[in-house]
Design an enzyme around this catalytic site. Structure first.
Site, PDB file in Angstrom:
ATOM      1  N   GLY A  61     -93.592 -59.141  61.698  1.00 54.85           N
ATOM      2  CA  GLY A  61     -92.998 -60.418  61.943  1.00 54.85           C
ATOM      3  C   GLY A  61     -93.789 -61.421  62.385  1.00 54.85           C
ATOM      4  N   GLN A  92     -96.226 -70.197  65.468  1.00 58.02           N
ATOM      5  CA  GLN A  92     -97.304 -69.112  66.102  1.00 58.02           C
ATOM      6  C   GLN A  92     -98.824 -69.353  65.126  1.00 58.02           C
ATOM      7  OE1 GLN A  92     -95.339 -65.450  65.477  1.00 58.02           O
ATOM      8  NE2 GLN A  92     -96.943 -64.524  67.038  1.00 58.02           N
ATOM      9  N   CYS A 107     -97.280 -58.703  70.039  1.00 58.57           N
ATOM     10  CA  CYS A 107     -97.159 -60.250  69.571  1.00 58.57           C
ATOM     11  C   CYS A 107     -98.440 -60.556  68.597  1.00 58.57           C
ATOM     12  CB  CYS A 107     -97.271 -60.962  70.465  1.00 58.57           C
ATOM     13  SG  CYS A 107     -96.525 -62.642  68.952  1.00 58.57           S
ATOM     14  N   LEU A 108     -98.270 -61.567  67.849  1.00 61.11           N
ATOM     15  CA  LEU A 108     -99.503 -61.128  66.431  1.00 61.11           C
ATOM     16  C   LEU A 108    -100.228 -62.727  68.240  1.00 61.11           C
ATOM     17  CD1 LEU A 108     -98.526 -62.088  63.199  1.00 61.11           C
ATOM     18  CD2 LEU A 108    -100.931 -60.609  64.755  1.00 61.11           C
ATOM     19  N   HIS A 134     -87.118 -61.106  68.964  1.00 66.34           N
ATOM     20  CA  HIS A 134     -88.020 -61.703  69.340  1.00 66.34           C
ATOM     21  C   HIS A 134     -89.011 -63.483  68.787  1.00 66.34           C
ATOM     22  CE1 HIS A 134     -92.526 -60.707  69.978  1.00 66.34           C
ATOM     23  NE2 HIS A 134     -93.064 -61.596  69.130  1.00 66.34           N
ATOM     24  N   GLU A 135     -88.454 -62.779  67.343  1.00 64.06           N
ATOM     25  CA  GLU A 135     -88.855 -64.673  66.393  1.00 64.06           C
ATOM     26  C   GLU A 135     -88.586 -65.605  66.629  1.00 64.06           C
ATOM     27  OE1 GLU A 135     -91.856 -64.279  65.320  1.00 64.06           O
ATOM     28  OE2 GLU A 135     -91.719 -61.618  64.452  1.00 64.06           O
ATOM     29  N   HIS A 170     -89.803 -67.359  69.655  1.00 64.43           N
ATOM     30  CA  HIS A 170     -90.688 -68.623  69.279  1.00 64.43           C
ATOM     31  C   HIS A 170     -90.621 -69.739  69.510  1.00 64.43           C
ATOM     32  CE1 HIS A 170     -94.747 -66.012  69.421  1.00 64.43           C
ATOM     33  NE2 HIS A 170     -93.770 -65.033  68.843  1.00 64.43           N
TER      34      HIS A 170
HETATM   35 NI    NI Z   1     -94.503 -62.380  68.401  1.00 62.99          NI
END
Ligand code: NI
Length: 185
Positions: free
Chosen positions: A47, A52, A96-97, A138-139, A142
């Site tokens: 995701g 981000q 997470c990225l 989670h997304e 953000h």
């Molecule tokens: Ni993330």
């Protein structure tokens, strides 16, 4: 299409709340394509959320189609998503990225129902369970400037922050000690 730079914790821009998408035009399509390209370039990322990559509009992409034990909906692009129903709890290890190399358990709703628009502005409803539900939550965090590390203790978060800042200088991240398959979202 382009692979974009990903903002990493503790970059303050990740704390910014994103605006709702108002225009469904060619520019939006191009940005969504870049976001997807960036997700695919991330190692094992299931995701990604627009903020981000420094794009502060409410767009998320989740793709759990490559993961086992998932039900239905593989790949989703959700614009202006809203959770309309939720129940149950699930604990799972998340990554997470934007917080590379860190994996921690977070409590989420086990099931969510999400109203959103697709990339063309059509209304969609998603019934999500398990991993897909976790990824969407989670997304969506953000989009409100929230990160999964915010669910951890202050002490743990400080430790991660130090590790991230050190990692930036060393340009080295360690993945040792990771067991199971965490979800990088
Ligand atoms: Ni993330």
């Amino acid at each position: 299409m382009a692979v974009l730079d990903i903002l990493t914790y503790p970059d303050e821009r990740l704390r910014q709340a994103s605006d709702r998408v108002q225009r469904f035009d060619v520019a939006l399509q191009a940005r969504i394509d870049d976001l997807e390209e960036t997700r695919k370039a991330g190692p094992g990322a299931v995701g990604i959320a627009a903020p981000q990559v420094g794009w502060f509009e409410r767009v998320i992409i989740v793709d759990v189609s490559g993961r086992k034990k998932t039900r239905s909906h593989g790949h989703l692009i959700l614009v202006n998503p809203e959770i309309t129903e939720w129940d149950g709890f699930a604990m799972g290890r998340e990554g997470c990225l934007s917080v590379p190399g860190i994996y921690e358990s977070v409590r989420r709703f086990q099931h969510v129902r999400v109203s959103s628009l697709d990339r063309d502005g059509n209304e969609t409803e998603v019934e999500a369970f398990g991993l897909l539900a976790v990824c969407i939550q989670h997304e969506m965090d953000h989009l409100d400037g929230k990160l999964f590390v915010d669910y951890l203790s202050e002490l743990k978060r400080q430790r991660i922050r130090k590790k991230m800042e050190k990692g930036r200088r060393d340009t080295a991240t360690s993945r040792s000690g990771v067991s199971g398959t965490p979800s990088i979202i």
